[in-house]
Design a protein around this motif. Structure first.
Motif, PDB file in Angstrom:
ATOM      1  N   LEU A  54      27.483 -86.881  33.979  1.00  0.00           N
ATOM      2  CA  LEU A  54      26.068 -87.149  34.239  1.00  0.00           C
ATOM      3  C   LEU A  54      25.798 -87.454  35.708  1.00  0.00           C
ATOM      4  O   LEU A  54      24.853 -86.928  36.297  1.00  0.00           O
ATOM      5  CB  LEU A  54      25.579 -88.297  33.355  1.00  0.00           C
ATOM      6  CG  LEU A  54      25.533 -88.002  31.850  1.00  0.00           C
ATOM      7  CD1 LEU A  54      25.186 -89.267  31.080  1.00  0.00           C
ATOM      8  CD2 LEU A  54      24.567 -86.890  31.534  1.00  0.00           C
ATOM      9  N   CYS A  55      26.637 -88.300  36.311  1.00  0.00           N
ATOM     10  CA  CYS A  55      26.375 -88.730  37.692  1.00  0.00           C
ATOM     11  C   CYS A  55      26.876 -87.731  38.734  1.00  0.00           C
ATOM     12  O   CYS A  55      26.155 -87.413  39.681  1.00  0.00           O
ATOM     13  CB  CYS A  55      27.006 -90.096  37.942  1.00  0.00           C
ATOM     14  SG  CYS A  55      26.208 -91.417  37.020  1.00  0.00           S
ATOM     15  N   ASP A  56      28.084 -87.248  38.577  1.00  0.00           N
ATOM     16  CA  ASP A  56      28.694 -86.423  39.615  1.00  0.00           C
ATOM     17  C   ASP A  56      28.452 -84.923  39.422  1.00  0.00           C
ATOM     18  O   ASP A  56      28.324 -84.188  40.387  1.00  0.00           O
ATOM     19  CB  ASP A  56      30.191 -86.694  39.705  1.00  0.00           C
ATOM     20  CG  ASP A  56      30.485 -88.123  40.123  1.00  0.00           C
ATOM     21  OD1 ASP A  56      29.609 -88.762  40.736  1.00  0.00           O
ATOM     22  OD2 ASP A  56      31.585 -88.620  39.827  1.00  0.00           O
ATOM     23  N   PHE A  57      28.397 -84.450  38.194  1.00  0.00           N
ATOM     24  CA  PHE A  57      28.186 -83.024  37.945  1.00  0.00           C
ATOM     25  C   PHE A  57      26.698 -82.706  37.793  1.00  0.00           C
ATOM     26  O   PHE A  57      26.196 -81.756  38.373  1.00  0.00           O
ATOM     27  CB  PHE A  57      28.957 -82.590  36.694  1.00  0.00           C
ATOM     28  CG  PHE A  57      28.840 -81.133  36.375  1.00  0.00           C
ATOM     29  CD1 PHE A  57      29.451 -80.185  37.183  1.00  0.00           C
ATOM     30  CD2 PHE A  57      28.136 -80.705  35.270  1.00  0.00           C
ATOM     31  CE1 PHE A  57      29.353 -78.832  36.891  1.00  0.00           C
ATOM     32  CE2 PHE A  57      28.030 -79.357  34.971  1.00  0.00           C
ATOM     33  CZ  PHE A  57      28.636 -78.418  35.781  1.00  0.00           C
TER      34      PHE A  57
ATOM     35  N   GLN B 132      22.194 -93.411  38.538  1.00  0.00           N
ATOM     36  CA  GLN B 132      22.846 -94.266  37.551  1.00  0.00           C
ATOM     37  C   GLN B 132      21.883 -94.786  36.494  1.00  0.00           C
ATOM     38  O   GLN B 132      22.252 -94.927  35.330  1.00  0.00           O
ATOM     39  CB  GLN B 132      23.570 -95.422  38.241  1.00  0.00           C
ATOM     40  CG  GLN B 132      24.788 -94.966  38.988  1.00  0.00           C
ATOM     41  CD  GLN B 132      25.585 -96.111  39.564  1.00  0.00           C
ATOM     42  OE1 GLN B 132      25.293 -97.285  39.344  1.00  0.00           O
ATOM     43  NE2 GLN B 132      26.604 -95.782  40.338  1.00  0.00           N
ATOM     44  N   GLU B 133      20.657 -95.038  36.864  1.00  0.00           N
ATOM     45  CA  GLU B 133      19.666 -95.525  35.900  1.00  0.00           C
ATOM     46  C   GLU B 133      19.405 -94.494  34.811  1.00  0.00           C
ATOM     47  O   GLU B 133      19.375 -94.803  33.623  1.00  0.00           O
ATOM     48  CB  GLU B 133      18.362 -95.881  36.632  1.00  0.00           C
ATOM     49  CG  GLU B 133      17.394 -96.691  35.812  1.00  0.00           C
ATOM     50  CD  GLU B 133      17.900 -98.097  35.509  1.00  0.00           C
ATOM     51  OE1 GLU B 133      17.686 -98.551  34.365  1.00  0.00           O
ATOM     52  OE2 GLU B 133      18.491 -98.727  36.384  1.00  0.00           O
ATOM     53  N   MET B 134      19.212 -93.235  35.212  1.00  0.00           N
ATOM     54  CA  MET B 134      18.950 -92.159  34.257  1.00  0.00           C
ATOM     55  C   MET B 134      20.187 -91.892  33.384  1.00  0.00           C
ATOM     56  O   MET B 134      20.074 -91.688  32.180  1.00  0.00           O
ATOM     57  CB  MET B 134      18.558 -90.880  35.000  1.00  0.00           C
ATOM     58  CG  MET B 134      18.114 -89.751  34.078  1.00  0.00           C
ATOM     59  SD  MET B 134      17.738 -88.225  34.970  1.00  0.00           S
ATOM     60  CE  MET B 134      16.298 -88.730  35.884  1.00  0.00           C
ATOM     61  N   ALA B 135      21.363 -91.903  33.994  1.00  0.00           N
ATOM     62  CA  ALA B 135      22.597 -91.674  33.234  1.00  0.00           C
ATOM     63  C   ALA B 135      22.835 -92.800  32.232  1.00  0.00           C
ATOM     64  O   ALA B 135      23.243 -92.551  31.096  1.00  0.00           O
ATOM     65  CB  ALA B 135      23.785 -91.548  34.189  1.00  0.00           C
ATOM     66  N   ALA B 136      22.576 -94.028  32.636  1.00  0.00           N
ATOM     67  CA  ALA B 136      22.738 -95.176  31.739  1.00  0.00           C
ATOM     68  C   ALA B 136      21.795 -95.043  30.543  1.00  0.00           C
ATOM     69  O   ALA B 136      22.184 -95.291  29.395  1.00  0.00           O
ATOM     70  CB  ALA B 136      22.486 -96.476  32.489  1.00  0.00           C
ATOM     71  N   HIS B 137      20.561 -94.631  30.795  1.00  0.00           N
ATOM     72  CA  HIS B 137      19.600 -94.432  29.704  1.00  0.00           C
ATOM     73  C   HIS B 137      20.103 -93.344  28.758  1.00  0.00           C
ATOM     74  O   HIS B 137      20.030 -93.493  27.533  1.00  0.00           O
ATOM     75  CB  HIS B 137      18.228 -94.053  30.262  1.00  0.00           C
ATOM     76  CG  HIS B 137      17.255 -93.654  29.197  1.00  0.00           C
ATOM     77  ND1 HIS B 137      16.670 -94.562  28.341  1.00  0.00           N
ATOM     78  CD2 HIS B 137      16.799 -92.434  28.826  1.00  0.00           C
ATOM     79  CE1 HIS B 137      15.894 -93.907  27.491  1.00  0.00           C
ATOM     80  NE2 HIS B 137      15.952 -92.612  27.776  1.00  0.00           N
TER      81      HIS B 137
ATOM     82  N   CYS C  58      18.695 -86.830  27.384  1.00  0.00           N
ATOM     83  CA  CYS C  58      18.416 -86.582  28.795  1.00  0.00           C
ATOM     84  C   CYS C  58      17.205 -85.666  28.960  1.00  0.00           C
ATOM     85  O   CYS C  58      16.976 -85.122  30.022  1.00  0.00           O
ATOM     86  CB  CYS C  58      19.639 -86.004  29.488  1.00  0.00           C
ATOM     87  SG  CYS C  58      20.274 -84.520  28.726  1.00  0.00           S
ATOM     88  N   SER C  59      16.442 -85.468  27.906  1.00  0.00           N
ATOM     89  CA  SER C  59      15.203 -84.686  27.938  1.00  0.00           C
ATOM     90  C   SER C  59      15.405 -83.282  28.507  1.00  0.00           C
ATOM     91  O   SER C  59      14.613 -82.806  29.303  1.00  0.00           O
ATOM     92  CB  SER C  59      14.133 -85.424  28.739  1.00  0.00           C
ATOM     93  OG  SER C  59      13.913 -86.684  28.189  1.00  0.00           O
TER      94      SER C  59
END
Length: 114
Positions: free
Chosen positions: A41-44, A49-54, A99-100
């Motif tokens: 989610l974060c690197d690729f 981080q907020e969106m990935a955590a959600h 992740c919509s």
């Protein structure tokens, strides 16, 4: 004493679970599936981080700890020529895209099913 560990959501199961070292007899580094999802989610995907955590249904602080652990393990495997085994972790496949449709994995699956 730590609290109960919250189950982390992932978009889908990973097909590839082992990366083999070039040299036989080398050790392996274990990476949990939730750690790989944080990396994805974060690197690729390039999510913050907020969106990935959600997307994973966890706090940003928890995501950050998972991400740091995963990056350390990947760096260790690369620098020491180890293989990587992807398994374990406290996770479940999300009952729908959290992740919509913003991640590459979800967009690809929708395009394949059309």
């Amino acid at each position: 004493m730590p609290g109960n560990e919250k189950c982390r959501f992932i978009c889908a199961e990973y097909k590839h679970r082992t990366l083999n070292p070039e040299t036989e007899g080398k050790a392996y580094t274990d990476i949990q599936i939730d750690e790989l999802e944080a990396l994805r989610l974060c690197d690729f995907e390039g999510m913050d981080q907020e969106m990935a955590a959600h997307s994973m249904n966890i706090s940003r602080g928890t995501l950050q700890r998972i991400l740091y652990a995963a990056r350390h393990k990947v760096a260790e495997a690369l620098l020491e020529g180890r293989g990587i085994i992807i398994a374990g972790g406290n996770y479940q496949v999300s009952p729908g895209c959290r992740c919509s449709m913003k991640c590459k994995k979800c967009r690809k699956e929708v395009m394949e099913n059309e």
